[in-house]
Design a protein around this motif. Structure first.
Motif, short mmCIF file in Angstrom:
data_model
loop_
_atom_site.label_atom_id
_atom_site.label_comp_id
_atom_site.label_asym_id
_atom_site.label_seq_id
_atom_site.Cartn_x
_atom_site.Cartn_y
_atom_site.Cartn_z
N GLN A 63 -7.49 3.56 -15.94
CA GLN A 63 -6.53 2.64 -16.57
C GLN A 63 -5.69 1.97 -15.49
OE1 GLN A 63 -4.14 4.51 -19.63
NE2 GLN A 63 -5.92 5.59 -20.43
N ILE A 64 -5.27 2.72 -14.49
CA ILE A 64 -4.48 2.16 -13.40
C ILE A 64 -5.31 1.17 -12.60
CG2 ILE A 64 -3.25 2.69 -11.25
CD1 ILE A 64 -2.51 5.43 -12.65
N THR A 112 0.85 -1.19 0.00
CA THR A 112 0.00 0.00 0.00
C THR A 112 0.88 1.23 0.00
OG1 THR A 112 -1.74 -1.17 1.20
CG2 THR A 112 -1.83 1.23 1.23
N LEU A 113 0.57 2.16 -0.90
CA LEU A 113 1.32 3.41 -0.97
C LEU A 113 0.38 4.56 -0.62
CD1 LEU A 113 2.20 1.54 -3.68
CD2 LEU A 113 3.92 3.32 -3.69
N HIS A 114 0.91 5.49 0.17
CA HIS A 114 0.24 6.76 0.42
C HIS A 114 1.06 7.81 -0.30
CE1 HIS A 114 -1.70 5.43 4.50
NE2 HIS A 114 -2.04 4.65 3.48
N LEU A 169 -5.22 -3.31 -6.60
CA LEU A 169 -6.31 -3.66 -5.71
C LEU A 169 -7.16 -2.45 -5.31
CD1 LEU A 169 -4.31 -6.08 -3.38
CD2 LEU A 169 -5.74 -6.66 -5.36
N SER A 170 -6.56 -1.26 -5.37
CA SER A 170 -7.29 -0.05 -5.00
C SER A 170 -6.52 1.17 -5.46
CB SER A 170 -7.48 0.00 -3.48
OG SER A 170 -8.17 1.17 -3.10
N ILE A 183 -4.29 6.82 -2.08
CA ILE A 183 -3.99 5.52 -1.48
C ILE A 183 -4.10 4.50 -2.60
CG2 ILE A 183 -4.60 3.79 0.23
CD1 ILE A 183 -5.65 6.05 1.99
N ASP A 184 -2.98 3.86 -2.85
CA ASP A 184 -2.79 2.99 -4.01
C ASP A 184 -2.34 1.63 -3.46
OD1 ASP A 184 -2.38 2.25 -6.66
OD2 ASP A 184 -0.51 3.35 -6.87
#
Length: 108
Positions: free
Chosen positions: A31-32, A4-6, A39-40, A56-57
């Motif tokens: 697209q992403i 998870t990236l912020h 997942l998100s 939040i990726d």
């Protein structure tokens, strides 16, 4: 193990919000979201910073994130960041036990 990236995008004159709006309206965000392993992918507005947008990726694993970073979309995202003169701060969290049900993550 998921990652998870912020990503905190900050700029002047509501530019971070404009950036997020263009990411959505241009279709880049979708697209992403449709990439294998994503997942998100969601944008948020922190209450204490009107000039910042939080993305939040979440990715299935490091290899799917690596593939995303190799995609042509990264150039488009960089151009938009430059267009809106944004700075970016990234926090990375990685699942530590392989079981995403218990939310055990370590901050990198």
């Amino acid at each position: 193990m998921s990652i998870t990236l912020h990503l905190f995008y900050t700029g002047k004159n509501n530019n971070a919000q404009k950036f997020a709006n263009e990411m959505e309206s241009s279709g880049i965000a979708d697209q992403i979201r449709n990439e294998d392993g994503n997942l998100s992918y969601k944008y948020y507005q922190p209450l204490d910073s009107k000039n910042t947008i939080l993305l939040i990726d979440k990715w299935k694993n490091q290899s799917s994130l690596d593939e995303h970073h190799k995609s042509n979309m990264m150039s488009d995202i960089s151009k938009l960041r430059e267009k809106y003169d944004l700075t970016m701060n990234v926090e990375i969290f990685q699942e530590i036990d392989g079981n995403s049900n218990n939310n055990s993550y370590i901050r990198k």
